[in-house]
Scaffold this motif. Structure first.
Motif, PDB file in Angstrom:
ATOM      1  N   PHE A   1      12.543  -2.825 -15.057  1.00 30.77           N
ATOM      2  CA  PHE A   1      13.590  -2.760 -14.038  1.00 30.77           C
ATOM      3  C   PHE A   1      14.552  -3.929 -14.184  1.00 30.77           C
ATOM      4  O   PHE A   1      15.767  -3.779 -14.063  1.00 30.77           O
TER       5      PHE A   1
ATOM      6  N   PRO B   1      27.890   7.615 -18.681  1.00 27.78           N
ATOM      7  CA  PRO B   1      27.536   6.180 -18.651  1.00 27.78           C
ATOM      8  C   PRO B   1      26.079   5.955 -18.272  1.00 27.78           C
ATOM      9  O   PRO B   1      25.504   4.914 -18.609  1.00 27.78           O
ATOM     10  N   PHE B   2      25.474   6.916 -17.543  1.00 29.68           N
ATOM     11  CA  PHE B   2      24.072   6.769 -17.142  1.00 29.68           C
ATOM     12  C   PHE B   2      23.179   7.717 -17.946  1.00 29.68           C
ATOM     13  O   PHE B   2      22.053   8.010 -17.538  1.00 29.68           O
ATOM     14  N   GLY B   3      23.665   8.203 -19.067  1.00 34.23           N
ATOM     15  CA  GLY B   3      22.885   9.124 -19.875  1.00 34.23           C
ATOM     16  C   GLY B   3      22.917  10.511 -19.284  1.00 34.23           C
ATOM     17  O   GLY B   3      23.729  10.822 -18.396  1.00 34.23           O
ATOM     18  N   SER B   4      22.013  11.346 -19.774  1.00 32.84           N
ATOM     19  CA  SER B   4      21.991  12.730 -19.323  1.00 32.84           C
ATOM     20  C   SER B   4      20.596  13.298 -19.533  1.00 32.84           C
ATOM     21  O   SER B   4      19.866  12.850 -20.410  1.00 32.84           O
TER      22      SER B   4
ATOM     23  N   ALA C   1      16.603  -3.439 -17.456  1.00 37.22           N
ATOM     24  CA  ALA C   1      17.537  -2.308 -17.391  1.00 37.22           C
ATOM     25  C   ALA C   1      18.598  -2.494 -16.320  1.00 37.22           C
ATOM     26  O   ALA C   1      19.686  -1.938 -16.416  1.00 37.22           O
ATOM     27  N   GLY C   2      18.272  -3.286 -15.281  1.00 36.66           N
ATOM     28  CA  GLY C   2      19.159  -3.312 -14.130  1.00 36.66           C
ATOM     29  C   GLY C   2      20.000  -4.556 -13.957  1.00 36.66           C
ATOM     30  O   GLY C   2      20.874  -4.591 -13.102  1.00 36.66           O
TER      31      GLY C   2
ATOM     32  N   ARG D   1      18.509  10.165 -29.141  1.00 35.43           N
ATOM     33  CA  ARG D   1      17.561  11.226 -28.829  1.00 35.43           C
ATOM     34  C   ARG D   1      16.914  11.676 -30.132  1.00 35.43           C
ATOM     35  O   ARG D   1      17.593  11.769 -31.165  1.00 35.43           O
TER      36      ARG D   1
ATOM     37  N   ILE E   1      18.253  -7.771  -8.089  1.00 34.34           N
ATOM     38  CA  ILE E   1      17.155  -7.116  -8.806  1.00 34.34           C
ATOM     39  C   ILE E   1      15.854  -7.906  -8.611  1.00 34.34           C
ATOM     40  O   ILE E   1      14.780  -7.323  -8.501  1.00 34.34           O
TER      41      ILE E   1
ATOM     42  N   ALA F   1      18.377   4.791 -11.747  1.00 36.71           N
ATOM     43  CA  ALA F   1      18.892   3.924 -10.671  1.00 36.71           C
ATOM     44  C   ALA F   1      20.403   3.992 -10.528  1.00 36.71           C
ATOM     45  O   ALA F   1      21.008   3.058 -10.017  1.00 36.71           O
TER      46      ALA F   1
ATOM     47  N   THR G   1      23.412  -4.620 -17.034  1.00 40.61           N
ATOM     48  CA  THR G   1      24.205  -3.391 -16.916  1.00 40.61           C
ATOM     49  C   THR G   1      25.086  -3.425 -15.664  1.00 40.61           C
ATOM     50  O   THR G   1      26.300  -3.239 -15.733  1.00 40.61           O
TER      51      THR G   1
ATOM     52  N   ARG H   1      15.736  12.020 -19.024  1.00 37.12           N
ATOM     53  CA  ARG H   1      15.521  10.581 -19.197  1.00 37.12           C
ATOM     54  C   ARG H   1      16.773   9.781 -18.847  1.00 37.12           C
ATOM     55  O   ARG H   1      16.980   8.685 -19.366  1.00 37.12           O
ATOM     56  N   ASN H   2      17.603  10.325 -17.958  1.00 34.77           N
ATOM     57  CA  ASN H   2      18.802   9.546 -17.604  1.00 34.77           C
ATOM     58  C   ASN H   2      18.416   8.380 -16.695  1.00 34.77           C
ATOM     59  O   ASN H   2      17.253   8.220 -16.328  1.00 34.77           O
ATOM     60  N   CYS H   3      19.407   7.539 -16.358  1.00 34.70           N
ATOM     61  CA  CYS H   3      19.124   6.333 -15.580  1.00 34.70           C
ATOM     62  C   CYS H   3      18.577   6.707 -14.200  1.00 34.70           C
ATOM     63  O   CYS H   3      19.204   7.471 -13.473  1.00 34.70           O
TER      64      CYS H   3
HETATM   65  C1  HEM Z   1      25.809   0.127 -14.000  1.00 37.65           C
HETATM   66  C2  HEM Z   1      24.512  -0.034 -14.154  1.00 37.65           C
HETATM   67  C3  HEM Z   1      23.634   0.769 -15.065  1.00 37.65           C
HETATM   68  C4  HEM Z   1      23.963   1.519 -16.163  1.00 37.65           C
HETATM   69  C5  HEM Z   1      25.351   1.740 -16.763  1.00 37.65           C
HETATM   70  C6  HEM Z   1      22.726   2.099 -16.665  1.00 37.65           C
HETATM   71  C7  HEM Z   1      22.661   2.931 -17.771  1.00 37.65           C
HETATM   72  C8  HEM Z   1      21.492   3.497 -18.240  1.00 37.65           C
HETATM   73  C9  HEM Z   1      21.414   4.369 -19.391  1.00 37.65           C
HETATM   74  C10 HEM Z   1      22.591   4.782 -20.251  1.00 37.65           C
HETATM   75  C11 HEM Z   1      20.117   4.725 -19.534  1.00 37.65           C
HETATM   76  C12 HEM Z   1      19.549   5.654 -20.635  1.00 37.65           C
HETATM   77  C13 HEM Z   1      19.709   7.086 -20.171  1.00 37.65           C
HETATM   78  C14 HEM Z   1      19.490   8.152 -21.222  1.00 37.65           C
HETATM   79  O1  HEM Z   1      18.945   7.863 -22.301  1.00 37.65           O
HETATM   80  O2  HEM Z   1      19.888   9.318 -20.961  1.00 37.65           O
HETATM   81  C15 HEM Z   1      19.361   4.072 -18.478  1.00 37.65           C
HETATM   82  C16 HEM Z   1      17.999   4.213 -18.298  1.00 37.65           C
HETATM   83  C17 HEM Z   1      17.284   3.521 -17.354  1.00 37.65           C
HETATM   84  N1  HEM Z   1      17.795   2.708 -16.356  1.00 37.65           N
HETATM   85 FE1  HEM Z   1      19.749   2.296 -16.029  1.00 37.65          FE
HETATM   86  N2  HEM Z   1      21.690   1.698 -15.876  1.00 37.65           N
HETATM   87  C18 HEM Z   1      22.195   0.880 -14.884  1.00 37.65           C
HETATM   88  C19 HEM Z   1      21.489   0.259 -13.879  1.00 37.65           C
HETATM   89  C20 HEM Z   1      20.127   0.323 -13.727  1.00 37.65           C
HETATM   90  C21 HEM Z   1      19.375  -0.351 -12.688  1.00 37.65           C
HETATM   91  C22 HEM Z   1      19.992  -1.214 -11.585  1.00 37.65           C
HETATM   92  C23 HEM Z   1      18.063  -0.087 -12.910  1.00 37.65           C
HETATM   93  C24 HEM Z   1      16.843  -0.521 -12.138  1.00 37.65           C
HETATM   94  C25 HEM Z   1      16.869  -1.026 -10.936  1.00 37.65           C
HETATM   95  C26 HEM Z   1      17.980   0.804 -14.063  1.00 37.65           C
HETATM   96  C27 HEM Z   1      16.809   1.334 -14.553  1.00 37.65           C
HETATM   97  C28 HEM Z   1      16.741   2.207 -15.622  1.00 37.65           C
HETATM   98  C29 HEM Z   1      15.493   2.728 -16.153  1.00 37.65           C
HETATM   99  C30 HEM Z   1      14.092   2.419 -15.630  1.00 37.65           C
HETATM  100  C31 HEM Z   1      15.826   3.562 -17.231  1.00 37.65           C
HETATM  101  C32 HEM Z   1      14.870   4.362 -18.120  1.00 37.65           C
HETATM  102  C33 HEM Z   1      14.701   5.777 -17.582  1.00 37.65           C
HETATM  103  C34 HEM Z   1      13.776   6.604 -18.453  1.00 37.65           C
HETATM  104  O3  HEM Z   1      13.565   6.278 -19.623  1.00 37.65           O
HETATM  105  O4  HEM Z   1      13.267   7.614 -17.954  1.00 37.65           O
HETATM  106  N3  HEM Z   1      19.251   1.029 -14.527  1.00 37.65           N
HETATM  107  N4  HEM Z   1      20.214   3.349 -17.698  1.00 37.65           N
END
Ligand code: HEM
Length: 336
Positions: free
Chosen positions: A132, A266-269, A135-136, A205, A21, A276, A139, A272-274
């Protein structure tokens, strides 16, 4: 004393994802396996640890007027100042001597209007890059930790993954993007890991308009914050019979089709899901493939028994002791 070949997989996964990262978001080369005291890595790890002091400041900011909240100590300020400094200096350097760097920071710097003027402000770029990192880092490191743990505890599943890795690497002439995409069983292993140990325990939410839950008289007024208990949903026996069993075949296409798409988030839905998820999955798969082509993972006497006891205070799904010791044994001495 640690046994030969013993690895603390949570620590190793943390270093791997930190290096990734840092390079992808900031263009910083940490090399934290070689230099465990790398200032960037040590400071970044602090940024992602959601501790009591940060929580107190956070609650004060949420419930008190800012004029009062600002007097609560904010331990994350120093960490924030460090990242601001790194980003500002990197941007100044790149503006003076532009190169061919392709990382997230450069993408943000390159968003220009039709007159060639940068669209995003300095503070916006600092905040987005830091987000970044937060969040990254943990997780993805948790996904890797739990996947390694589950495989170490189930040698049969691990052997099946190793066989798939050997065949795909042979077919594609090495560890390429296409080879990783050609490993459907590994993909199911990752999905099952994210089901059983979803790093995000919950989502939230805000309800945008008054709503009655279908088939009930439960009324949710507009403005209510609704908590979605991801980890609990992922362990609901109605969707996943014998939910604590680690079974990658729950994610065979015909099994997936049987369930509501939101039974696995696991990554939301939604919008505004993840952003990445593909990056995170790919990164974790590259790490596992690199490990399992050479090594077999096994539990040590100190490895927590399945299911992993979890830290009830963790902001993310954390192993209770924050340590996961495993044994990594060269493959030729174990099987073939
Ligand atoms: C296994 C790894 C990861 C998991 C399980 C994960 C999980 C999540 C979840 C649950 C959310 C919220 C989604 C929602 O509310 O619907 C999220 C948002 C986010 N994630 Fe990840 N994440 C992972 C890796 C990463 C990585 C590697 C990055 C960046 C390089 C990242 C960047 C973000 C960002 C910027 C958001 C906010 C998106 C928004 O608000 O529009 N995530 N992630």
């Amino acid at each position: 004393m640690a046994e030969e070949g013993e690895v603390e997989i949570k620590d190793a996964s943390g270093r791997f994802t930190m290096d990734n990262i840092a390079a992808c978001a900031f263009g910083v080369n940490c090399n934290s396996f070689v230099d465990p005291n790398c200032q960037f890595a040590v400071t970044a790890a602090k940024l992602s640890s959601f501790n009591v002091q940060i929580l107190i400041r956070f609650l004060a900011e949420t419930f008190l007027p800012h004029s009062i909240a600002k007097w609560f100590p904010d331990y994350s300020m120093k960490v924030g100042a460090f990242f601001k400094d790194v980003v500002m200096k990197t941007m100044a350097h790149r503006e003076k001597s532009p190169g061919a760097t392709r990382d997230f920071l450069q993408l943000l710097m390159d968003t220009k209007d039709k007159d060639g003027k940068r669209i995003l402000s300095d503070s916006s770029i600092v905040t987005q890059s830091s987000l970044f990192l937060v969040a990254g880092y943990d997780t993805t490191s948790l996904l890797l930790t739990f996947a390694a743990y589950c495989l170490a505890l189930d040698q049969e599943i691990q052997q099946r993954v190793q066989q798939e890795i050997d065949e795909a690497l042979e077919r594609h002439g090495g560890l390429t993007y296409e080879a990783i995409q050609d490993m459907p069983y590994l993909d199911r292993v990752m999905a099952e890991t994210l089901r059983l140990y979803s790093p995000a325990t919950r989502l939230e939410r805000a309800c945008s308009k008054d709503y009655i839950l279908p088939g009930t008289d439960v009324h949710i007024p507009a403005g209510t914050v609704v908590v979605i208990p991801v980890l609990v949903m992922h362990r609901d026996p109605d969707n996943y019979p014998d939910p604590l069993r680690f079974d990658p075949d729950r994610f065979l296409p015909k099994e997936r089709e049987r369930r509501h798409p939101c039974a696995y988030i696991p990554f939301g839905s939604g919008p505004r899901n993840c952003i990445a998820q593909r990056f995170a999955l790919f990164e974790a798969k590259v790490a596992l493939v690199s490990l399992l082509r050479e090594l077999t993972l096994k539990p040590t006497p100190e490895t927590p028994p399945h299911p992993m006891p979890l830290d009830p205070d963790g902001f993310l799904t954390m192993p209770k002791d924050r340590k996961v010791p495993l044994l990594a044994v060269p493959r030729q001495t174990t099987t073939e």
